[in-house]
Design a protein around this motif. Sequence first.
Motif: not given
Length: 611
Positions: A5-8, A183, A198, A200-203
């Motif tokens: 789970s990654l923060a927005p 995301g 929304r 995240t850092s992964d997107d």
Amino acid sequence: MATLSLAPLNVADRLDDVAKIMPQAIAIAEPRRRVAGGRRLYRTVSFRELADDVDRIARGLVSRGMNPGMRLALLVPPSIDFITLVFALLKSGAVQILIDPGIGKRNLVRCLAEALPEGFIAVPMAQAIRSVLPRRFSKSTFNVTVGRRLWWGGLTLEDLRSNSPGRKAGVGTLNDANPALPGGAIWRSSDREAELLRMTSDDPAAIIFTSGSTGPPKGVLYRQGNFDRQVTEIRDTYGISPGEIDLPCFPLFGLFNAAMGVTTVLPRMNFSRPATVNPRNIVEAIEQWQVTQSFASPAVWNRVGPYCEQRGLRLQSLRRVMSAGAPVPARVLRLMRAVIHPDGEVHTPYGATEALPVATIGSSEVLTETWSLTEQGGGVCVGRRFRGIEWRVIRIIDGPIHSIDQAEELPVGEIGELIVRGPVVTTEYVTRRAANALAKIEDRQTSALPLPKTLPEGAGASFWHRMGDCGYFDDQERFWFCGRVTHRVLTKAGPMYTIPCEAIFNRHAAVFRSALVGVGATGAQTPVIVVERNRDMPTGRGLDRDGLIKELRKLAQANPLTTAIEDFLIHPSMPVDVRHNAKIFREKLAIWAASRIHRRINVTRLSKDIA
């Protein structure tokens, strides 16, 4: 496998934050025509206007059918529209494809085709080219013309602006996570307004192509986390503050500015060919806007510095100059230090498309300490690492290194290959994917996280990137660049490295630049020095070709690094990259040198036979 789970996180949100704090401040100034007296007019937008336009276009993209994660090629010249579109694409969830047109038309078309764009956001000329190459761009169905739309159809930029609801999203409800969407989820409101993803850092955020100076250009996948950390690292390391004014001679640096509350003044120049810049345009913009900071390749400062020196100009407002893309000669550093504010500094950040920034050093340290060692063959010191970077020098291996366990870390002073990891380090190539095996080293021992196929920002803690540069650390943990790994010359006596060897000959007044290349089979190569004459050398020395080669041979014999070099060639104009006018295409030069060396051998044999 558990879901991480990654923060927005969306780097475009930084622009919204700036617009709230300093809404009326000028965000971008774009040069237009000159008026009576020679003063140039500029079109400007404030941070509030920029942020609103970004939001309007992002929602217009979504409402017109752009799907999250869609790959869109962005082909727009550096301008207000360019910067606006980059932020709008980031905000909308698209993956933008960015390519420097300086790589040439053929490479440009090939790279675009390899990136598999699903649409183009481009000026009319680029849209026309796309439309006449339907087989190469069969998936490109979402097309937006920035300018006048002709026979190719699709949308225009104004269509996006007019079709957007233009107001903030409602609270909405969160749909079930969709693994097909970057995301995982998207907000939608009940009245079907265009809602934004929304992030995240992964997107995925962008595909940016390497320059191709040491091989075919490759598409590097940037994620939101990479961009966001770049802004932080650059801002904090150089102490950049909101309210500063920057003249970026590299377009993407304007994006960092907008995210930091720094005004971007776009220069009048051909960004793809910086060596052709008119220095008057740079100097006038600096003086008119009282620019405090400027980023450009050495090719630009190599023209601006002499221009100011010859006219006795002092750029008093300019306190921070940055130069990167190629090693910056000491003469360029000296010239620029002499013409900017007395307390100013010239910084030379080091990195690559795949990992930027990695290290930095200032001109004060170079000119008072490291350059004298560079001239003696010590390599070019690129400085100390940025805070978020980890690095090692490992023994050079020509081939994949699958695990960090297979990499031998070298002690201080020993030349090897530099590897790096950290939040600014990208995770993969998405074109020419076979290069991933050669560029990445897995490090499972230092990561407690699972390793999915598509890696999040934290992948910097699980994989190392091979920079492809060789060099060594000194006892202050500064990295000394000695050339590209693929450019080293492998002789029977051992490896020879380009930058240290070339420095010996570059000191000669008649030499503009030199290049070490190898001729023959790997492991038994003959080292050859190719020299390009200095056209600015005062006439009257009477130094002909044979005389120059004789003096170069004396230099070679006087230094232990170069005593094995016996072959010297004069080249009229070395093949170099268009972007920086500094990176020598040594692969091409080696072929040229081989033809000359073999011709010389054949002529010698023929002369002996005749005798």
